[in-house]
Design a protein around this motif. Structure first.
Motif, mmCIF file in Angstrom:
data_model
loop_
_atom_site.group_PDB
_atom_site.id
_atom_site.type_symbol
_atom_site.label_atom_id
_atom_site.label_comp_id
_atom_site.label_asym_id
_atom_site.label_seq_id
_atom_site.Cartn_x
_atom_site.Cartn_y
_atom_site.Cartn_z
ATOM 1 N N THR A 220 19.337 10.799 5.675
ATOM 2 C CA THR A 220 19.612 8.944 5.081
ATOM 3 C C THR A 220 19.214 10.259 3.041
ATOM 4 N N ALA A 221 20.344 9.636 2.169
ATOM 5 C CA ALA A 221 20.497 10.507 1.173
ATOM 6 C C ALA A 221 19.388 10.713 0.485
ATOM 7 N N ASP A 222 18.908 11.485 -0.156
ATOM 8 C CA ASP A 222 17.639 12.240 -0.859
ATOM 9 C C ASP A 222 16.884 10.802 -1.376
ATOM 10 N N LYS A 223 18.262 10.506 -2.276
ATOM 11 C CA LYS A 223 17.145 9.171 -3.751
ATOM 12 C C LYS A 223 16.749 8.099 -2.877
ATOM 13 N N ASP A 224 17.789 8.120 -1.424
ATOM 14 C CA ASP A 224 17.603 6.662 -0.420
ATOM 15 C C ASP A 224 16.165 7.302 -0.139
ATOM 16 N N TYR A 225 15.822 8.318 0.915
ATOM 17 C CA TYR A 225 13.841 8.399 0.802
ATOM 18 C C TYR A 225 13.610 8.532 0.755
ATOM 19 N N ASN A 226 13.222 8.948 -1.353
ATOM 20 C CA ASN A 226 13.054 9.068 -2.088
ATOM 21 C C ASN A 226 12.187 7.784 -2.426
ATOM 22 N N LEU A 227 12.893 6.903 -2.240
ATOM 23 C CA LEU A 227 12.374 5.634 -2.188
ATOM 24 C C LEU A 227 11.908 4.567 -1.873
ATOM 25 N N ILE A 228 12.736 5.064 -0.210
ATOM 26 C CA ILE A 228 11.527 5.385 1.186
ATOM 27 C C ILE A 228 9.797 5.710 1.520
ATOM 28 N N TRP A 229 10.168 6.433 0.646
ATOM 29 C CA TRP A 229 8.256 7.067 0.549
ATOM 30 C C TRP A 229 7.661 6.536 -0.471
ATOM 31 N N TYR A 230 8.509 6.472 -1.605
ATOM 32 C CA TYR A 230 7.725 5.583 -2.616
ATOM 33 C C TYR A 230 6.807 4.006 -2.210
ATOM 34 N N VAL A 231 7.950 3.366 -1.138
ATOM 35 C CA VAL A 231 7.515 2.476 -0.631
ATOM 36 C C VAL A 231 5.931 2.667 0.345
ATOM 37 N N GLU A 232 6.668 3.115 1.454
ATOM 38 C CA GLU A 232 5.410 3.575 2.675
ATOM 39 C C GLU A 232 4.305 3.829 1.586
ATOM 40 N N ALA A 233 4.284 5.213 0.047
ATOM 41 C CA ALA A 233 2.655 5.279 0.116
ATOM 42 C C ALA A 233 2.444 3.959 -0.865
ATOM 43 N N CYS A 234 3.369 3.442 -1.203
ATOM 44 C CA CYS A 234 2.381 2.187 -2.128
ATOM 45 C C CYS A 234 1.620 1.650 -0.933
ATOM 46 N N LEU A 235 2.480 1.408 0.089
ATOM 47 C CA LEU A 235 1.192 0.198 0.796
ATOM 48 C C LEU A 235 0.848 0.761 1.664
ATOM 49 N N GLU A 236 0.506 2.379 1.825
ATOM 50 C CA GLU A 236 0.035 3.253 2.404
ATOM 51 C C GLU A 236 -1.702 2.610 1.338
ATOM 52 N N ASN A 237 -1.072 3.186 -0.073
ATOM 53 C CA ASN A 237 -2.170 2.966 -1.272
ATOM 54 C C ASN A 237 -3.145 1.946 -1.099
ATOM 55 N N ALA A 238 -2.239 0.861 -0.965
ATOM 56 C CA ALA A 238 -2.809 -0.674 -0.501
ATOM 57 C C ALA A 238 -3.622 -0.499 0.483
ATOM 58 N N LEU A 239 -3.816 -0.587 1.694
ATOM 59 C CA LEU A 239 -4.720 -0.024 2.783
ATOM 60 C C LEU A 239 -5.891 0.216 2.746
ATOM 61 N N ARG A 240 -5.564 1.674 2.499
ATOM 62 C CA ARG A 240 -6.473 2.912 2.143
ATOM 63 C C ARG A 240 -7.805 2.009 0.517
ATOM 64 N N LEU A 241 -6.739 0.849 -0.430
ATOM 65 C CA LEU A 241 -8.107 1.199 -0.950
ATOM 66 C C LEU A 241 -8.987 -0.565 -0.690
ATOM 67 N N GLU A 242 -8.612 -0.915 0.374
ATOM 68 C CA GLU A 242 -9.149 -1.907 0.560
ATOM 69 C C GLU A 242 -10.034 -1.700 1.460
ATOM 70 N N SER A 243 -10.572 -0.307 2.213
ATOM 71 C CA SER A 243 -11.477 0.236 2.819
ATOM 72 C C SER A 243 -12.051 0.219 1.144
ATOM 73 N N TYR A 244 -12.105 1.039 0.516
ATOM 74 C CA TYR A 244 -12.932 1.959 -0.866
ATOM 75 C C TYR A 244 -13.196 0.365 -1.542
ATOM 76 N N ILE A 245 -12.876 -0.715 -1.901
ATOM 77 C CA ILE A 245 -12.935 -2.091 -1.658
ATOM 78 C C ILE A 245 -14.395 -2.281 -1.415
ATOM 79 N N GLN A 246 -14.289 -2.231 -0.011
ATOM 80 C CA GLN A 246 -14.885 -2.758 0.995
ATOM 81 C C GLN A 246 -16.276 -1.793 0.619
ATOM 82 N N ASP A 247 -16.258 -0.643 0.481
ATOM 83 C CA ASP A 247 -17.189 0.152 0.371
ATOM 84 C C ASP A 247 -18.298 -0.003 -1.260
#
Length: 77
Positions: free
Chosen positions: A13-40
């Motif tokens: 996968t070209a770097d620019k595409d891989y980086n975009l895929i990584w960015y989306v995954e990081a944003c989604l992971e962050n949204a999930l993690r923040l859910e537990s922080y919100i509950q805390d």
């Protein structure tokens, strides 16, 4: 350390595409993690921190959506 060469041959996968895929995954992971922080924060009764995390979560969701849209357009080409 910055690489000056395309490394997409390693992943297939070209770097620019891989980086975009990584960015989306990081944003989604962050949204999930923040859910537990919100509950805390809610359990602690800290509305100020709860609101901060809710805004951060919304920003992460927005980033993921924008990234998914861009990725979808680019992979369709």
């Amino acid at each position: 350390m910055t690489s000056t060469a395309e490394t997409g041959h390693v992943t297939g996968t070209a770097d620019k595409d891989y980086n975009l895929i990584w960015y989306v995954e990081a944003c989604l992971e962050n949204a999930l993690r923040l859910e537990s922080y919100i509950q805390d924060a809610e359990r602690a009764g800290d509305t100020e921190v709860t609101e901060l995390f809710r805004k951060a979560q919304a920003d992460s969701r927005k980033g993921a959506e924008l990234g998914k849209q861009l990725l979808s357009r680019r992979l369709a080409d």
